[in-house]
Motif scaffolding. Sequence first.
Motif, PDB file in Angstrom:
ATOM      1  N   ILE A  95      44.963  32.884  31.754  1.00 39.52           N
ATOM      2  CA  ILE A  95      45.284  32.620  33.156  1.00 39.52           C
ATOM      3  C   ILE A  95      46.380  31.568  33.229  1.00 39.52           C
ATOM      4  O   ILE A  95      46.358  30.583  32.476  1.00 39.52           O
ATOM      5  CB  ILE A  95      44.037  32.139  33.930  1.00 39.52           C
ATOM      6  CG1 ILE A  95      42.992  33.262  34.005  1.00 39.52           C
ATOM      7  CG2 ILE A  95      44.404  31.670  35.339  1.00 39.52           C
ATOM      8  CD1 ILE A  95      41.688  32.846  34.669  1.00 39.52           C
TER       9      ILE A  95
ATOM     10  N   THR B 142      48.476  33.780  37.924  1.00 43.02           N
ATOM     11  CA  THR B 142      48.361  35.151  37.408  1.00 43.02           C
ATOM     12  C   THR B 142      47.164  35.239  36.465  1.00 43.02           C
ATOM     13  O   THR B 142      46.779  34.254  35.819  1.00 43.02           O
ATOM     14  CB  THR B 142      49.626  35.585  36.649  1.00 43.02           C
ATOM     15  OG1 THR B 142      49.916  34.611  35.641  1.00 43.02           O
ATOM     16  CG2 THR B 142      50.803  35.735  37.572  1.00 43.02           C
ATOM     17  N   PHE B 143      46.617  36.440  36.375  1.00 44.47           N
ATOM     18  CA  PHE B 143      45.405  36.679  35.583  1.00 44.47           C
ATOM     19  C   PHE B 143      45.682  37.858  34.652  1.00 44.47           C
ATOM     20  O   PHE B 143      46.002  38.955  35.100  1.00 44.47           O
ATOM     21  CB  PHE B 143      44.247  37.002  36.534  1.00 44.47           C
ATOM     22  CG  PHE B 143      42.904  37.096  35.878  1.00 44.47           C
ATOM     23  CD1 PHE B 143      41.937  36.123  36.094  1.00 44.47           C
ATOM     24  CD2 PHE B 143      42.569  38.169  35.057  1.00 44.47           C
ATOM     25  CE1 PHE B 143      40.683  36.217  35.508  1.00 44.47           C
ATOM     26  CE2 PHE B 143      41.330  38.264  34.467  1.00 44.47           C
ATOM     27  CZ  PHE B 143      40.376  37.290  34.690  1.00 44.47           C
ATOM     28  N   TYR B 144      45.553  37.601  33.338  1.00 44.76           N
ATOM     29  CA  TYR B 144      45.771  38.642  32.329  1.00 44.76           C
ATOM     30  C   TYR B 144      44.496  38.824  31.497  1.00 44.76           C
ATOM     31  O   TYR B 144      43.825  37.845  31.165  1.00 44.76           O
ATOM     32  CB  TYR B 144      46.915  38.268  31.380  1.00 44.76           C
ATOM     33  CG  TYR B 144      48.294  38.351  32.007  1.00 44.76           C
ATOM     34  CD1 TYR B 144      49.124  39.453  31.783  1.00 44.76           C
ATOM     35  CD2 TYR B 144      48.776  37.319  32.807  1.00 44.76           C
ATOM     36  CE1 TYR B 144      50.392  39.518  32.346  1.00 44.76           C
ATOM     37  CE2 TYR B 144      50.042  37.382  33.374  1.00 44.76           C
ATOM     38  CZ  TYR B 144      50.844  38.490  33.140  1.00 44.76           C
ATOM     39  OH  TYR B 144      52.091  38.552  33.697  1.00 44.76           O
TER      40      TYR B 144
ATOM     41  N   ILE C  67      41.247  34.326  40.371  1.00 46.30           N
ATOM     42  CA  ILE C  67      42.552  33.682  40.549  1.00 46.30           C
ATOM     43  C   ILE C  67      42.700  33.127  41.964  1.00 46.30           C
ATOM     44  O   ILE C  67      43.300  32.058  42.181  1.00 46.30           O
ATOM     45  CB  ILE C  67      43.699  34.671  40.207  1.00 46.30           C
ATOM     46  CG1 ILE C  67      44.995  33.903  39.978  1.00 46.30           C
ATOM     47  CG2 ILE C  67      43.856  35.736  41.254  1.00 46.30           C
ATOM     48  CD1 ILE C  67      44.985  33.022  38.767  1.00 46.30           C
TER      49      ILE C  67
ATOM     50  N   ILE D  94      34.181  32.280  33.211  1.00 47.67           N
ATOM     51  CA  ILE D  94      35.078  33.419  33.429  1.00 47.67           C
ATOM     52  C   ILE D  94      34.964  34.415  32.285  1.00 47.67           C
ATOM     53  O   ILE D  94      34.912  35.633  32.495  1.00 47.67           O
ATOM     54  CB  ILE D  94      36.528  32.928  33.583  1.00 47.67           C
ATOM     55  CG1 ILE D  94      36.670  32.071  34.839  1.00 47.67           C
ATOM     56  CG2 ILE D  94      37.491  34.106  33.628  1.00 47.67           C
ATOM     57  CD1 ILE D  94      38.029  31.398  34.975  1.00 47.67           C
TER      58      ILE D  94
ATOM     59  N   ALA E 237      39.039  39.695  38.616  1.00 43.64           N
ATOM     60  CA  ALA E 237      40.301  38.974  38.398  1.00 43.64           C
ATOM     61  C   ALA E 237      40.852  38.445  39.723  1.00 43.64           C
ATOM     62  O   ALA E 237      41.310  37.299  39.806  1.00 43.64           O
ATOM     63  CB  ALA E 237      41.309  39.890  37.716  1.00 43.64           C
TER      64      ALA E 237
ATOM     65  N   TYR F 131      48.367  42.564  32.730  1.00 47.01           N
ATOM     66  CA  TYR F 131      48.257  41.966  34.065  1.00 47.01           C
ATOM     67  C   TYR F 131      47.176  42.653  34.893  1.00 47.01           C
ATOM     68  O   TYR F 131      47.083  43.872  34.934  1.00 47.01           O
ATOM     69  CB  TYR F 131      49.605  42.084  34.781  1.00 47.01           C
ATOM     70  CG  TYR F 131      49.549  41.761  36.256  1.00 47.01           C
ATOM     71  CD1 TYR F 131      49.567  40.445  36.703  1.00 47.01           C
ATOM     72  CD2 TYR F 131      49.473  42.783  37.205  1.00 47.01           C
ATOM     73  CE1 TYR F 131      49.520  40.158  38.062  1.00 47.01           C
ATOM     74  CE2 TYR F 131      49.429  42.500  38.554  1.00 47.01           C
ATOM     75  CZ  TYR F 131      49.445  41.183  38.978  1.00 47.01           C
ATOM     76  OH  TYR F 131      49.390  40.902  40.316  1.00 47.01           O
TER      77      TYR F 131
ATOM     78  N   SER G  47      45.790  40.600  38.064  1.00 51.00           N
ATOM     79  CA  SER G  47      45.846  40.107  39.441  1.00 51.00           C
ATOM     80  C   SER G  47      46.722  38.857  39.517  1.00 51.00           C
ATOM     81  O   SER G  47      47.042  38.234  38.498  1.00 51.00           O
ATOM     82  CB  SER G  47      44.435  39.785  39.954  1.00 51.00           C
ATOM     83  OG  SER G  47      44.461  39.454  41.320  1.00 51.00           O
ATOM     84  N   SER G  48      47.101  38.507  40.773  1.00 52.84           N
ATOM     85  CA  SER G  48      47.895  37.306  41.000  1.00 52.84           C
ATOM     86  C   SER G  48      47.536  36.720  42.354  1.00 52.84           C
ATOM     87  O   SER G  48      46.841  37.352  43.161  1.00 52.84           O
ATOM     88  CB  SER G  48      49.394  37.632  40.937  1.00 52.84           C
ATOM     89  OG  SER G  48      49.723  38.571  41.942  1.00 52.84           O
TER      90      SER G  48
END
Length: 286
Positions: free
Chosen positions: A144, A59-61, A46, A167, A42, A72, A74-75
């Motif tokens: 994302i 942001t990555f969910y 991102i 991804i 992640a 959540y 990562s960001s």
Amino acid sequence: ISSTNVQLERVLNENEIKNWVLTGIRLLNEKMQGALTATELAKNVITEICNYTEALTGTFYLFNENDEQLEYYSSYAFSDVSSIKKVIKLSEGWLGQVAIDQKSSLVKGKINNKLQLETSLLQEELMEAFIFPFFFDKKLKGVIEIAFNNDLKPETEDYILSVAGGIGIAVNTAQSRTIMHDLFEETQQQAEELSAQQEEMRVTNEELMSKTEKLQASEEELISQQEELRATNAELEEKASLLEEKNQAIEEARQALNLKMEQLETTGKYKSEFLANMSHELRTPL
């Protein structure tokens, strides 16, 4: 000639855009290679997307299928990570809606306080947020969000949508690897527990064998003692029988002695009477 130049310039521009998209796909694929965890993946994804598209932040969910919610992971370049919503329910805000609709969405314009709460990135300034889902085998794997301070370019959108499939594959691989690792550790732990149980059973069996041997020895000793007791009882019975015979003989002898004494007493009585009569007769004159 002018028309030809325009057409050539258009073709060159299209090729340049294609090369840019393909190069971005290749670079992101390189970042997704290796034995990465879902969190590491992640972060790589991102960071690479935001860097390549010159985005402000992102942001990555990942989608938790069991709890049916986005979580959540990562960001990128976010000033206050603690303010990012860690869990988003389906249909909750823009990200939750994208997860349900399973199609990308572009949120743009000056965002007010109410709308700000409906995304993970948008602030009170003129910006655009592109939110897109990614899948594996037609199953939602995550969402994302990428934020820009200007209009989203068509080639940027093409690039983002082009990498979405890769991804999804990379995320599924990382999750499968984690599952396999957890299963391996669980299996190894079960094997260790089984080995410990087997060792415990071995010790228990040895203790049982030792107790069995002691019990067997005790039984043999008991049998020997019972045999000795039987012999002693037989001997005692024999002695008791002899003693009974002796007692009977003594009783017979005592009875005979008593009879003899009675006879002697009777004889003595008769003798005394006889002598008394004789004495009387001798004292009487003829």
